[in-house]
Design a protein around this motif. Sequence first.
Motif, PDB file in Angstrom:
ATOM      1  N   TYR A 242      -3.174   6.193   4.434  1.00  0.00           N
ATOM      2  CA  TYR A 242      -3.783   6.247   3.729  1.00  0.00           C
ATOM      3  C   TYR A 242      -3.424   7.851   3.296  1.00  0.00           C
ATOM      4  O   TYR A 242      -3.833   7.169   2.025  1.00  0.00           O
ATOM      5  N   CYS A 243      -2.407   8.288   4.061  1.00  0.00           N
ATOM      6  CA  CYS A 243      -1.441   8.779   3.752  1.00  0.00           C
ATOM      7  C   CYS A 243      -0.440   9.038   1.775  1.00  0.00           C
ATOM      8  O   CYS A 243      -0.328   8.903   1.013  1.00  0.00           O
ATOM      9  N   ARG A 244       0.370   7.247   2.327  1.00  0.00           N
ATOM     10  CA  ARG A 244       0.642   7.102   1.662  1.00  0.00           C
ATOM     11  C   ARG A 244       0.025   6.280   0.158  1.00  0.00           C
ATOM     12  O   ARG A 244       0.987   6.307  -0.927  1.00  0.00           O
ATOM     13  N   GLU A 245      -0.659   5.280   0.807  1.00  0.00           N
ATOM     14  CA  GLU A 245      -1.668   4.805  -0.521  1.00  0.00           C
ATOM     15  C   GLU A 245      -2.256   6.574  -0.881  1.00  0.00           C
ATOM     16  O   GLU A 245      -2.095   5.520  -3.263  1.00  0.00           O
ATOM     17  N   LYS A 246      -2.528   7.655  -1.139  1.00  0.00           N
ATOM     18  CA  LYS A 246      -2.765   8.637  -1.678  1.00  0.00           C
ATOM     19  C   LYS A 246      -1.866   8.923  -2.608  1.00  0.00           C
ATOM     20  O   LYS A 246      -1.765   9.133  -4.121  1.00  0.00           O
ATOM     21  N   ALA A 247      -0.445   9.012  -1.649  1.00  0.00           N
ATOM     22  CA  ALA A 247       0.255   9.454  -2.600  1.00  0.00           C
ATOM     23  C   ALA A 247       0.844   9.344  -3.513  1.00  0.00           C
ATOM     24  O   ALA A 247       1.313   8.850  -5.298  1.00  0.00           O
ATOM     25  N   TYR A 248       0.745   7.762  -2.884  1.00  0.00           N
ATOM     26  CA  TYR A 248       1.324   6.598  -4.232  1.00  0.00           C
ATOM     27  C   TYR A 248       0.233   6.576  -5.303  1.00  0.00           C
ATOM     28  O   TYR A 248       0.700   6.805  -6.774  1.00  0.00           O
ATOM     29  N   ASN A 249      -1.182   6.739  -5.358  1.00  0.00           N
ATOM     30  CA  ASN A 249      -1.659   6.881  -6.461  1.00  0.00           C
ATOM     31  C   ASN A 249      -2.083   8.215  -7.125  1.00  0.00           C
ATOM     32  O   ASN A 249      -2.091   8.023  -8.344  1.00  0.00           O
TER      33      ASN A 249
ATOM     34  N   PHE B 174     -10.966   2.453   3.724  1.00  0.00           N
ATOM     35  CA  PHE B 174      -9.479   2.842   4.916  1.00  0.00           C
ATOM     36  C   PHE B 174      -9.845   1.814   5.998  1.00  0.00           C
ATOM     37  O   PHE B 174      -8.725   1.726   6.238  1.00  0.00           O
ATOM     38  N   GLN B 175     -10.239   1.232   6.221  1.00  0.00           N
ATOM     39  CA  GLN B 175     -10.068   0.158   7.446  1.00  0.00           C
ATOM     40  C   GLN B 175     -10.331  -1.537   6.274  1.00  0.00           C
ATOM     41  O   GLN B 175     -10.588  -1.673   5.662  1.00  0.00           O
ATOM     42  N   PRO B 176      -9.067  -2.827   6.857  1.00  0.00           N
ATOM     43  CA  PRO B 176      -8.707  -2.444   8.466  1.00  0.00           C
ATOM     44  C   PRO B 176      -7.238  -2.080   8.260  1.00  0.00           C
ATOM     45  O   PRO B 176      -6.255  -2.389   7.542  1.00  0.00           O
ATOM     46  N   THR B 177      -7.120  -0.900   9.054  1.00  0.00           N
ATOM     47  CA  THR B 177      -5.396  -0.332   9.370  1.00  0.00           C
ATOM     48  C   THR B 177      -4.395  -0.996   9.643  1.00  0.00           C
ATOM     49  O   THR B 177      -3.321  -0.611   9.664  1.00  0.00           O
ATOM     50  N   ARG B 178      -5.276  -2.030  10.208  1.00  0.00           N
ATOM     51  CA  ARG B 178      -4.190  -2.636  11.123  1.00  0.00           C
ATOM     52  C   ARG B 178      -3.032  -4.489  10.013  1.00  0.00           C
ATOM     53  O   ARG B 178      -2.738  -4.478  10.328  1.00  0.00           O
TER      54      ARG B 178
ATOM     55  N   GLN C 181      -2.493  -3.680   6.336  1.00  0.00           N
ATOM     56  CA  GLN C 181      -2.429  -2.433   4.935  1.00  0.00           C
ATOM     57  C   GLN C 181      -2.293  -3.274   4.351  1.00  0.00           C
ATOM     58  O   GLN C 181      -2.018  -2.532   3.377  1.00  0.00           O
ATOM     59  N   ASP C 182      -1.718  -4.815   4.130  1.00  0.00           N
ATOM     60  CA  ASP C 182      -2.041  -6.240   2.791  1.00  0.00           C
ATOM     61  C   ASP C 182      -2.921  -5.609   2.100  1.00  0.00           C
ATOM     62  O   ASP C 182      -3.200  -5.604   1.081  1.00  0.00           O
ATOM     63  N   ILE C 183      -4.409  -5.261   3.095  1.00  0.00           N
ATOM     64  CA  ILE C 183      -5.427  -5.628   2.343  1.00  0.00           C
ATOM     65  C   ILE C 183      -6.185  -4.264   2.056  1.00  0.00           C
ATOM     66  O   ILE C 183      -6.596  -4.204   1.007  1.00  0.00           O
ATOM     67  N   THR C 184      -5.517  -2.804   2.805  1.00  0.00           N
ATOM     68  CA  THR C 184      -6.158  -1.820   1.721  1.00  0.00           C
ATOM     69  C   THR C 184      -5.093  -1.548   0.050  1.00  0.00           C
ATOM     70  O   THR C 184      -5.743  -1.075  -0.269  1.00  0.00           O
ATOM     71  N   TRP C 185      -3.756  -2.412   0.871  1.00  0.00           N
ATOM     72  CA  TRP C 185      -3.006  -1.667  -0.004  1.00  0.00           C
ATOM     73  C   TRP C 185      -3.968  -2.767  -1.968  1.00  0.00           C
ATOM     74  O   TRP C 185      -3.734  -1.731  -2.710  1.00  0.00           O
TER      75      TRP C 185
ATOM     76  N   VAL D 180      -3.347  -1.478  -5.628  1.00  0.00           N
ATOM     77  CA  VAL D 180      -3.506  -2.622  -6.992  1.00  0.00           C
ATOM     78  C   VAL D 180      -4.980  -2.158  -7.715  1.00  0.00           C
ATOM     79  O   VAL D 180      -4.888  -2.096  -8.935  1.00  0.00           O
ATOM     80  N   GLY D 181      -5.821  -1.627  -7.177  1.00  0.00           N
ATOM     81  CA  GLY D 181      -7.205  -1.654  -7.736  1.00  0.00           C
ATOM     82  C   GLY D 181      -7.312  -0.911  -8.231  1.00  0.00           C
ATOM     83  O   GLY D 181      -8.019  -0.588  -9.888  1.00  0.00           O
ATOM     84  N   THR D 182      -6.721   0.620  -8.250  1.00  0.00           N
ATOM     85  CA  THR D 182      -6.381   1.499  -8.839  1.00  0.00           C
ATOM     86  C   THR D 182      -5.698   0.944 -10.165  1.00  0.00           C
ATOM     87  O   THR D 182      -6.126   2.192 -11.453  1.00  0.00           O
ATOM     88  N   ARG D 183      -4.382   0.836  -9.971  1.00  0.00           N
ATOM     89  CA  ARG D 183      -3.632   0.246 -11.687  1.00  0.00           C
ATOM     90  C   ARG D 183      -4.841  -0.353 -12.112  1.00  0.00           C
ATOM     91  O   ARG D 183      -4.384  -0.357 -13.216  1.00  0.00           O
ATOM     92  N   ARG D 184      -5.644  -1.572 -11.513  1.00  0.00           N
ATOM     93  CA  ARG D 184      -6.379  -2.087 -12.171  1.00  0.00           C
ATOM     94  C   ARG D 184      -7.119  -1.898 -12.647  1.00  0.00           C
ATOM     95  O   ARG D 184      -7.697  -1.178 -14.380  1.00  0.00           O
ATOM     96  N   VAL D 185      -7.958  -0.321 -12.178  1.00  0.00           N
ATOM     97  CA  VAL D 185      -8.804   0.635 -13.179  1.00  0.00           C
ATOM     98  C   VAL D 185      -8.637   0.893 -14.283  1.00  0.00           C
ATOM     99  O   VAL D 185      -9.117   1.383 -15.409  1.00  0.00           O
TER     100      VAL D 185
END
Length: 331
Positions: free
Chosen positions: A138-145, A74-78, A80-84, A89-94
């Motif tokens: 958070y919402c964008r990344e959940k929707a992307y997944n 969830f963090q760091p929300t400032r 976004q490249d790190i959470t992405w 990317v992590g979800t696609r790799r899994v």
Amino acid sequence: MKVVIIGATGNLGSAATRELTAAGDEVVGIARRRPDVPQDADASVRWHAADVSTDALEPLLEGADAVVHLAWKFQPTRHQDITWETNAVGTRRVLDAAATVGVPTVVAASSVAAYSPVDHDRPVDESWLTDGTSEATYCREKAYNERVLDAFELANPGTRVVRLRPAFVFQRSAAREQRRIFAGPLVPAMLFERSRIPVLPIPRGLRMQAVHAADVGRAIVAAVHRPVSGPFNLAGDGVLRRPEFGELFGARTVEVPPIVVRRALGAAWRAHVARVPGSLFEALMHVPVLSSDRARAELGWEPRHTGMDALEALLSGVTEHGGSTMPPLHR
């Protein structure tokens, strides 16, 4: 069954680990930081340290009957490249690793925040659009997944895919972690003590659902063992509104305009005082009320805790120093 849990030490992961081991499954726990627990042959969980965004995952999934993907940053929300890197990317790799080694069942955690916003209180089922509740990361990344899972299902029709969309998930042992994530380490726990809150401001129209992590863990067990697929909403009984918040805090409530809260939080965010942006509050105000009928019918799932119970666990955990031996949940 051999079940690999990715993100096994967090709020959802710790609950899933408890419930799956209690169900008699052979559990392999994967997390960026391995807990300091015995690794002998009699251990109930075999632990491995791995980062979903960089490390090879295929060897860890070999021979698994199911992979439960719960890793999330969830963090760091400032930044976004790190959470992405972890969340997208992590979800696609899994999923790529699961397809490569032929894992027959994938259970993934989505969220109520993946749903498109609503302006009503009618409960929605799993057919509601999943474009994200606001522009919050958070919402964008959940929707992307959700789109990533759609593509994975099309490309791998022989794999059973289950996605769980819980309401806000709380438990006592994760309360300190959630305080750090949302409020920051500099906000003292005493501010959450209900005896110190004589008057509680409530944004007009606020209503939310919550679900206890243990109940989500039991849904994960059912999703692993039952021949089901597709999305499932999960929410504890009851919708929390102004009267419920007043009862929970034992305080008089005062209604405030949501725009005031949004602007104040946005200003605090820009001043680097708040840890979450105003867009996340916007999501909170427009998430749908979930119908959990499908989970009840197909997973045989009934929440043992109400939404009020779940939120009570969070508040008591913050003020009473709840935590666990899992690295993210340390006090």
